[in-house]
Motif scaffolding. Structure first.
Motif, PDB file in Angstrom:
ATOM      1  N   LEU A 170       0.816  -1.208   0.000  1.00 28.36           N
ATOM      2  CA  LEU A 170       0.000   0.000   0.000  1.00 28.36           C
ATOM      3  C   LEU A 170       0.855   1.265   0.000  1.00 28.36           C
ATOM      4  CD1 LEU A 170      -2.883   1.086   0.073  1.00 28.36           C
ATOM      5  CD2 LEU A 170      -2.747   1.050   2.564  1.00 28.36           C
ATOM      6  N   GLY A 171       2.004   1.231   0.619  1.00 27.77           N
ATOM      7  CA  GLY A 171       2.893   2.390   0.635  1.00 27.77           C
ATOM      8  C   GLY A 171       3.347   2.779  -0.761  1.00 27.77           C
ATOM      9  N   VAL A 172       3.649   1.788  -1.571  1.00 30.62           N
ATOM     10  CA  VAL A 172       4.069   2.058  -2.950  1.00 30.62           C
ATOM     11  C   VAL A 172       2.897   2.582  -3.772  1.00 30.62           C
ATOM     12  CG1 VAL A 172       4.973   1.012  -5.051  1.00 30.62           C
ATOM     13  CG2 VAL A 172       5.921   0.388  -2.848  1.00 30.62           C
ATOM     14  N   GLN A 173       1.697   2.055  -3.541  1.00 34.25           N
ATOM     15  CA  GLN A 173       0.509   2.533  -4.244  1.00 34.25           C
ATOM     16  C   GLN A 173       0.258   4.014  -3.946  1.00 34.25           C
ATOM     17  OE1 GLN A 173      -1.915   1.159  -6.271  1.00 34.25           O
ATOM     18  NE2 GLN A 173      -0.768  -0.715  -6.528  1.00 34.25           N
ATOM     19  N   ILE A 174       0.299   4.364  -2.669  1.00 34.53           N
ATOM     20  CA  ILE A 174       0.070   5.763  -2.279  1.00 34.53           C
ATOM     21  C   ILE A 174       1.172   6.649  -2.846  1.00 34.53           C
ATOM     22  CG2 ILE A 174      -0.024   7.332  -0.305  1.00 34.53           C
ATOM     23  CD1 ILE A 174      -1.411   5.025   1.223  1.00 34.53           C
ATOM     24  N   ASN A 182      -1.485   2.389 -12.335  1.00 32.45           N
ATOM     25  CA  ASN A 182      -1.475   1.345 -11.320  1.00 32.45           C
ATOM     26  C   ASN A 182      -2.297   0.129 -11.721  1.00 32.45           C
ATOM     27  OD1 ASN A 182       0.183   2.476  -9.311  1.00 32.45           O
ATOM     28  ND2 ASN A 182      -1.449   3.907  -8.808  1.00 32.45           N
ATOM     29  N   GLY A 183      -2.900   0.167 -12.908  1.00 33.23           N
ATOM     30  CA  GLY A 183      -3.624  -0.990 -13.408  1.00 33.23           C
ATOM     31  C   GLY A 183      -5.037  -1.122 -12.884  1.00 33.23           C
ATOM     32  N   ILE A 184      -5.567  -0.086 -12.249  1.00 33.92           N
ATOM     33  CA  ILE A 184      -6.911  -0.171 -11.695  1.00 33.92           C
ATOM     34  C   ILE A 184      -7.956   0.017 -12.793  1.00 33.92           C
ATOM     35  CG2 ILE A 184      -8.520   0.903 -10.073  1.00 33.92           C
ATOM     36  CD1 ILE A 184      -6.086   1.506  -8.303  1.00 33.92           C
ATOM     37  N   PHE A 185      -7.715   0.976 -13.690  1.00 31.32           N
ATOM     38  CA  PHE A 185      -8.631   1.226 -14.804  1.00 31.32           C
ATOM     39  C   PHE A 185      -7.879   1.164 -16.115  1.00 31.32           C
ATOM     40  CE2 PHE A 185     -11.246   3.531 -11.608  1.00 31.32           C
ATOM     41  CZ  PHE A 185     -12.410   2.815 -11.786  1.00 31.32           C
TER      42      PHE A 185
END
Length: 132
Positions: free
Chosen positions: A66-70, A111-114
């Protein structure tokens, strides 16, 4: 037989490398500025993971999850706002809110979410229509 094959390969390679290739007409322009990153939304999405991985190695090499995502979302928004601030590429002439929407969409796509196609379709709903 091996010598004949070697001779043929050597003669072929000399013939190929000794050719002259004409310059294309007109010459292909080279991108020499950072403005190329902001030419399209897709180029911005492609640049964000590169910037994140480069900065992550310097700032937080042992982070994960999660740290890398943020961190990726923060860097993506920062890159987009820098492009908006300097009026680069497709961000030129947009309001800050549209730039933030594009930055958020670029972060989500990076990030590959959409998918970028879904995001551009959603953003087309928010853009002002020009009367023709």
């Amino acid at each position: 037989m091996k010598r004949l094959f070697l001779f043929i390969m050597l003669a072929f390679s000399i013939a190929v490398f000794s050719q002259t290739v004409p310059e294309p007409d007109p010459p292909v322009p080279e991108v020499k500025t950072i403005d190329g990153i902001f030419e399209t939304f897709f180029a911005l999405v492609a640049f964000i993971p590169l910037a994140v991985q480069t900065l992550r190695r310097l700032v937080m090499p042992n982070a994960g999850g999660l740290g890398v995502q943020i961190f990726s979302w923060v860097v993506g928004l920062a890159v987009t706002l820098v492009g908006w601030w300097f009026h680069l590429g497709f961000l030129d002439g947009l309001s800050i809110w549209m730039a933030l929407l594009y930055g958020t969409g670029a972060c989500l796509a990076a990030n590959g979410i959409f998918d970028t196609g879904i995001i551009t379709a959603i953003f087309s709903l928010f853009e002002k229509r020009k009367n023709v």
